[in-house]
Design a protein around this motif. Structure first.
Motif, PDB file in Angstrom:
ATOM      1  N   MET A 237       0.729  -1.137   0.130  1.00  0.00           N
ATOM      2  CA  MET A 237       0.015   0.135  -0.149  1.00  0.00           C
ATOM      3  C   MET A 237       1.161   1.087   0.028  1.00  0.00           C
ATOM      4  O   MET A 237       0.483   2.242  -0.507  1.00  0.00           O
ATOM      5  CB  MET A 237      -1.035   0.115   1.248  1.00  0.00           C
ATOM      6  CG  MET A 237      -2.254  -0.809   0.958  1.00  0.00           C
ATOM      7  SD  MET A 237      -3.368  -0.601   2.371  1.00  0.00           S
ATOM      8  CE  MET A 237      -3.006  -1.620   3.715  1.00  0.00           C
TER       9      MET A 237
ATOM     10  N   ALA B 228      -9.177   1.570  -4.848  1.00  0.00           N
ATOM     11  CA  ALA B 228      -8.029   0.486  -5.112  1.00  0.00           C
ATOM     12  C   ALA B 228      -8.054   0.525  -6.627  1.00  0.00           C
ATOM     13  O   ALA B 228      -6.823   0.229  -6.888  1.00  0.00           O
ATOM     14  CB  ALA B 228      -8.681  -0.541  -4.472  1.00  0.00           C
TER      15      ALA B 228
ATOM     16  N   THR C 154      -4.483   1.379  -8.460  1.00  0.00           N
ATOM     17  CA  THR C 154      -3.947   0.246  -9.194  1.00  0.00           C
ATOM     18  C   THR C 154      -4.321   0.908 -10.663  1.00  0.00           C
ATOM     19  O   THR C 154      -5.109   0.159 -11.326  1.00  0.00           O
ATOM     20  CB  THR C 154      -4.388  -1.046  -8.691  1.00  0.00           C
ATOM     21  OG1 THR C 154      -4.483  -1.123  -7.261  1.00  0.00           O
ATOM     22  CG2 THR C 154      -3.580  -2.187  -9.234  1.00  0.00           C
TER      23      THR C 154
END
Lengths: 210, 289
Positions: free
Chosen positions: A97, A173, A177
């Motif tokens: 992360m 997320a 990503t």
């Protein structure tokens, strides 16, 4: 797998259609549900034609959500078993992360964060449906005891909150990503992306085509 | 009765203060159960003034008629035959309806701004034009009063004749009661009235006579004089110590504001993560082995 220019198919068209249908229904359910969640959000009822319309529509949207999500969940069920590689990944989750360089474990199609999300949504949508039935006026609520309705109304709010937070995490997320959203819009990801994020899945896919 | 306009003290689902510069007298209806003869004139007066006509029901073999409150019956007489300690049979008849709580659970539970208001004189009134039909008020009420209409999906209950009171009239039920069992005035006056009556009842052998003005809901603006105030449940299950459900308090008072902030924090955390850590990118040359 490797079709022209090194793209790998991640999500077939049926899954993409199902996912985005769930996404649209989720947004409708969230906006209409938040209207009843706190006065600060009541203005959202204007999007649905006012308070009474919001109240009428929300439960039906919820039922559509349950059906559409169940179809998606049954398609994705098999990819969501937790493996040893997932557990190793979880130990490195903080480093991942924070974008620290890590040796990525050989995880399959999804990482454990996604698998937790899957389980959370599965549980919460189940709770939202069951408690939603109990508090659904005027059709079902009169059939249940007042204390059960009180409990259901609280549980519905909490489950709704957990679901919304889970989806906020899911959306972020996917955005964070880089290259992931393409997998769900166009259906394909780059080989480099697959190898970087899901080495186990990448190996499996390359084996199949070589 | 002093003539008074209906200033609003509280509105449902509203987080800013309601207009509160003017002040009016707190009113109350006092129902003296020891004077009630069960004639149901109050039920008829309520129907007449409010222009509501319930569906014709069926006889359930008891005097209760209609059998329960509904969107079209805002007050009903509840009859109970009770054997008291000394083997005496007593017929306890309670006029049931909204108690107009000082701390109204319905108003707290309601998610629609202004669908439930509490007037400064203590009347809790439903504004059906703002009602969404969600039924949360039903979960909030400790007395099981509000009823959702199957016709229009709005919730109805006793208004304490707020429209009459605004013009200086007493409620229709109080106006019509032939025995004077229903009285109306300022809450202070009604308490004084009740005290006199309770002293009377005690003299006549009802040692436990008392006023029903339950503190668990901050007191009510419909009060009862009970012959057996120690056992309110004798009166067709009148709540002994009515309280707002802890679930409702947790849900509306704690969980929802906290969770609303939680949603904001979740979004903010994402933004902060992105601007401090940056995106997670796969290098395109990684596939070269």
């Amino acid at each position: 797998m490797n079709n022209k220019s090194g793209f790998i198919l991640r999500h077939p068209p049926q899954v993409r259609a199902n996912h985005w249908f769930v996404a649209i229904v989720f947004i409708l359910a969230t906006l209409s549900g938040l209207a009843f969640f706190h006065p600060a959000f009541f203005f959202l009822s204007n999007l649905f034609g006012g308070g009474p319309w919001t109240k009428i529509l929300h439960p039906f949207v919820g039922v559509v959500m349950l059906v559409a999500f169940s179809m998606l969940a049954s398609r994705e069920w098999k990819y969501n078993r937790v493996t040893d590689a997932d557990r190793q990944w979880q130990k490195k989750a903080m480093d991942i992360m924070l974008n620290h360089p890590v040796k990525m474990p050989d995880i399959g199609r999804y990482n454990i964060g996604q698998k937790y999300l899957f389980r959370t949504l599965l549980g919460m949508i189940g709770i939202l449906f069951l408690t939603g039935i109990v508090i659904w006026q005027p059709y079902f609520a009169p059939m249940f005891s007042i204390n059960l309705v009180r409990l259901a109304v609280v549980a519905h709010g909490i489950a709704g909150f957990i679901t919304i937070v889970a989806i906020i995490v899911h959306i972020y997320a996917a955005y964070w990503t880089r290259g992931a959203i393409r997998g769900m819009t166009r259906g394909t990801v780059t080989a480099a992306w697959a190898k970087h994020h899901y080495p186990g899945w990448y190996k499996e896919m390359s084996k199949g085509s070589k | 009765m002093v003539q008074q306009s209906l200033n609003i003290e509280r509105r449902s689902a509203t987080t800013t203060p309601s207009p509160g510069v003017r002040h009016s007298v707190e009113v109350a209806k006092l129902i003296d159960i020891s004077k009630c003869i069960g004639c149901k004139a109050c039920q008829a007066a309520c129907m007449e003034w409010n222009d509501i006509r319930d569906e014709i029901g069926t006889c359930k073999g008891v005097y209760d008629n209609p059998a329960d409150l509904s969107a079209g019956s805002w007050t009903v007489m509840r009859f109970s035959e009770v054997e008291t300690d000394n083997g005496k049979l007593e017929w306890l008849i309670r006029k049931d309806g909204c108690m107009h709580c000082a701390d109204p659970g319905c108003l707290k539970a309601c998610p629609a701004p202004g669908a439930i208001v509490q007037h400064e004189n203590g009347i809790v009134d439903f504004q059906q034009e703002n009602c969404t039909g969600c039924g949360y008020c039903i979960t909030g009420c400790p007395f099981n009063i509000p009823r959702l209409s199957p016709k229009d999906h709005k919730v109805y209950k006793c208004t304490l004749c707020s429209d009459r009171i605004a013009t200086g009239l007493e409620p229709a039920c109080a106006k019509t009661c032939p025995t004077g069992a229903i009285m109306f005035g300022s809450k202070k006056e009604m308490i004084t009235q009740a005290e006199g009556r309770i002293a009377d009842l005690k003299e006549r052998g009802y040692q436990n006579a008392g006023l029903y003005d339950p503190k668990g809901v901050g007191g009510t603006h419909v009060m009862y004089v009970l012959q057996h105030a120690d056992k309110p449940e004798l009166y067709s299950g009148l709540a002994k110590d009515p309280q707002l459900s802890p679930l409702v308090i947790f849900w509306k008072g704690i969980a929802k504001p906290l969770m609303s902030y939680g949603l904001g924090v979740a979004v903010l955390t994402g933004i902060m993560h992105y601007v401090t850590v940056g995106p997670n990118e796969a290098e395109e040359d990684e596939t070269e082995k």
